[in-house]
Design an enzyme around this catalytic site. Structure first.
Site, PDB file in Angstrom:
ATOM      1  N   GLY A  10      24.588  13.917 -34.879  1.00  0.00           N
ATOM      2  CA  GLY A  10      24.567  12.717 -34.043  1.00  0.00           C
ATOM      3  C   GLY A  10      24.602  11.456 -34.878  1.00  0.00           C
ATOM      4  O   GLY A  10      24.037  10.426 -34.508  1.00  0.00           O
ATOM      5  N   GLY A  13      25.568   7.830 -33.587  1.00  0.00           N
ATOM      6  CA  GLY A  13      24.805   7.225 -32.502  1.00  0.00           C
ATOM      7  C   GLY A  13      24.005   6.007 -32.937  1.00  0.00           C
ATOM      8  O   GLY A  13      24.073   5.578 -34.096  1.00  0.00           O
ATOM      9  N   GLN A  14      23.237   5.477 -31.982  1.00  0.00           N
ATOM     10  CA  GLN A  14      22.465   4.248 -32.215  1.00  0.00           C
ATOM     11  C   GLN A  14      21.516   4.400 -33.399  1.00  0.00           C
ATOM     12  O   GLN A  14      21.479   3.545 -34.288  1.00  0.00           O
ATOM     13  CB  GLN A  14      21.647   3.927 -30.953  1.00  0.00           C
ATOM     14  CG  GLN A  14      20.831   2.651 -31.056  1.00  0.00           C
ATOM     15  CD  GLN A  14      19.687   2.586 -30.046  1.00  0.00           C
ATOM     16  OE1 GLN A  14      19.292   3.593 -29.463  1.00  0.00           O
ATOM     17  NE2 GLN A  14      19.162   1.392 -29.853  1.00  0.00           N
ATOM     18  N   ASP A  36      28.970  14.407 -36.481  1.00  0.00           N
ATOM     19  CA  ASP A  36      28.925  13.976 -35.083  1.00  0.00           C
ATOM     20  C   ASP A  36      30.040  14.708 -34.345  1.00  0.00           C
ATOM     21  O   ASP A  36      30.970  15.214 -34.980  1.00  0.00           O
ATOM     22  CB  ASP A  36      29.130  12.451 -34.999  1.00  0.00           C
ATOM     23  CG  ASP A  36      28.643  11.874 -33.681  1.00  0.00           C
ATOM     24  OD1 ASP A  36      27.546  11.286 -33.658  1.00  0.00           O
ATOM     25  OD2 ASP A  36      29.363  12.008 -32.667  1.00  0.00           O
ATOM     26  N   ASP A  51      30.179  19.913 -33.430  1.00  0.00           N
ATOM     27  CA  ASP A  51      29.599  20.111 -32.107  1.00  0.00           C
ATOM     28  C   ASP A  51      28.368  20.997 -32.335  1.00  0.00           C
ATOM     29  O   ASP A  51      28.506  22.135 -32.804  1.00  0.00           O
ATOM     30  CB  ASP A  51      30.643  20.810 -31.222  1.00  0.00           C
ATOM     31  CG  ASP A  51      30.073  21.271 -29.882  1.00  0.00           C
ATOM     32  OD1 ASP A  51      28.837  21.235 -29.698  1.00  0.00           O
ATOM     33  OD2 ASP A  51      30.880  21.688 -29.036  1.00  0.00           O
ATOM     34  N   TYR A 141      17.032  15.403 -19.439  1.00  0.00           N
ATOM     35  CA  TYR A 141      16.779  14.997 -20.831  1.00  0.00           C
ATOM     36  C   TYR A 141      15.310  15.258 -21.201  1.00  0.00           C
ATOM     37  O   TYR A 141      15.010  15.890 -22.222  1.00  0.00           O
ATOM     38  CB  TYR A 141      17.132  13.520 -20.977  1.00  0.00           C
ATOM     39  CG  TYR A 141      16.727  12.850 -22.253  1.00  0.00           C
ATOM     40  CD1 TYR A 141      17.283  13.222 -23.474  1.00  0.00           C
ATOM     41  CD2 TYR A 141      15.811  11.793 -22.242  1.00  0.00           C
ATOM     42  CE1 TYR A 141      16.914  12.567 -24.651  1.00  0.00           C
ATOM     43  CE2 TYR A 141      15.450  11.136 -23.401  1.00  0.00           C
ATOM     44  CZ  TYR A 141      16.000  11.530 -24.599  1.00  0.00           C
ATOM     45  OH  TYR A 141      15.643  10.877 -25.752  1.00  0.00           O
ATOM     46  N   LYS A 145      13.792  17.964 -23.841  1.00  0.00           N
ATOM     47  CA  LYS A 145      13.002  17.531 -25.005  1.00  0.00           C
ATOM     48  C   LYS A 145      11.605  18.157 -24.986  1.00  0.00           C
ATOM     49  O   LYS A 145      11.064  18.511 -26.039  1.00  0.00           O
ATOM     50  CB  LYS A 145      12.920  16.003 -25.068  1.00  0.00           C
ATOM     51  CG  LYS A 145      14.228  15.337 -25.487  1.00  0.00           C
ATOM     52  CD  LYS A 145      14.532  15.580 -26.951  1.00  0.00           C
ATOM     53  CE  LYS A 145      15.800  14.888 -27.408  1.00  0.00           C
ATOM     54  NZ  LYS A 145      16.076  15.088 -28.839  1.00  0.00           N
ATOM     55  N   ILE A 171      14.316   2.480 -28.150  1.00  0.00           N
ATOM     56  CA  ILE A 171      14.608   1.936 -29.486  1.00  0.00           C
ATOM     57  C   ILE A 171      15.583   0.770 -29.344  1.00  0.00           C
ATOM     58  O   ILE A 171      16.646   0.911 -28.736  1.00  0.00           O
ATOM     59  CB  ILE A 171      15.209   3.018 -30.412  1.00  0.00           C
ATOM     60  CG1 ILE A 171      14.277   4.234 -30.504  1.00  0.00           C
ATOM     61  CG2 ILE A 171      15.488   2.426 -31.797  1.00  0.00           C
ATOM     62  CD1 ILE A 171      12.903   3.966 -31.076  1.00  0.00           C
TER      63      ILE A 171
END
Ligand code: SER
Length: 311
Positions: A10, A13-14, A36, A51, A141, A145, A171
């Site tokens: 990932g 990502g952010q 990613d 993936d 989600y 988690k 975040i």
């Protein structure tokens, strides 16, 4: 000691984008492999398309680069996840199981797994949420988690995998954009305030949520990963807090620098998600076990973001 070889999933990502930058500064560009699902990364250093549900490719990359540590950031977030629950479960859950199996089979040194305030739900006390409350998540989600935290503890107890985790709050960053979360408004609001002087918020003005500025999120991530193993006593995931605010409060803070800033409110489906999450979390365990302390509050963060965005 030789520098560890690190794989980040990932990585576009952010959080991944900023984390890779920091890890490369610490350990050297060639020792940090960004990966990613995207076919073209924006990275100069080593980058691989991955993936995370493809265990063959994951295992191949671990062998190819002699990986010692994984930061497993790839996941689908709360708001986006609701559009396709089964797909989200598959990515979030089978992605993690592949990482944990890799850690066990390749005897990796350490794994980082981000969890979230989305693991909490209506039965959780919403103010100063304890470390080990009733966990009844309401989004796919959050469900994935919460299950993931327990899988981490299972792999630690059963196979001695050193997997470490924190529950990130929302975040906030200005260099990189979040994708598909419920807390994303607290990023958008700064960008729109600077570009247009106004913002339409999809949460109600009094919706209080725990939040954290990106430098503190990176600090928490690196600190828990570098703490002595015996200090990591919570093997599900640690609460970590920094600040909490409502849309009205962040707007008021922005108005101190941009006096004409205007906000209005049009709550959508994300309001119900936010309403099931804590307003603030108790992070005593993280503070005691590995010395967690945040640096930024709302004012310091706002000053820093607006200064950077206006450059
Ligand atoms: N920022 C995340 C989300 O809103 C919470 O972990 O989905």
């Amino acid at each position: 000691m030789a520098k560890p070889k690190i794989l980040v999933t990932g990585a576009c990502g952010q959080i991944g984008t900023i984390l890779v930058k920091n890890l490369r500064e610490l350990y050297g560009e060639d020792n940090v492999i960004a990966s990613d699902i995207r076919t073209t990364g924006t990275y100069d250093g080593p980058y691989e398309q991955l993936d995370v549900t493809d265990s063959n490719k994951l295992f191949y990359l671990i062998s190819k680069y002699q990986i010692d540590q994984i930061y497993h950031l790839a996941a689908i977030l709360s708001a986006k996840g609701e559009a396709n629950p089964v797909f989200t479960w598959n990515i979030n859950m089978n992605g993690l199981l592949n990482i944990l199996e890799a850690a066990r089979n390749y005897d990796l040194d350490k794994v980082f797994y981000p969890s979230t305030i989305a693991v909490f739900g209506q039965l959780t006390p919403r103010v100063n949420t304890p470390q080990h409350p009733n966990i009844t998540p309401e989004t796919v989600y959050g469900i994935s988690k919460a299950a993931g935290e327990n899988w981490c503890q299972y792999y630690h107890k059963r196979y001695n995998v050193d997997v470490r985790s924190v529950r990130y709050p929302g975040i906030i960053s200005w260099e990189t954009l979040p994708g598909g979360g419920t807390t994303d408004y607290a990023v958008d609001i700064y960008l729109k305030a600077v570009a247009e002087g106004k913002y339409t918020c999809y949460l109600d003005k009094d919706t209080r949520l725990p939040m954290m500025y990106m430098p503190d999120a990176i600090k928490a991530t690196l600190e828990i990963m570098n703490a002595p193993k015996e200090n990591i006593k919570v093997r599900t995931s640690y609460n970590i807090g920094a600040m909490d605010f409502t849309p009205a409060e962040i707007a008021a803070e922005i108005s101190k620098t941009i006096p004409n800033f205007r906000i209005d409110y049009q709550p959508d489906f994300r309001q119900a998600i936010a309403a099931s999450w804590p307003e603030s979390v108790n992070d005593d365990a993280a503070r005691i076990d590995w010395g967690w302390t945040p640096k930024y509050d709302l004012k310091m963060m706002t000053d820093d973001i607006l200064k950077n965005l206006r450059k």
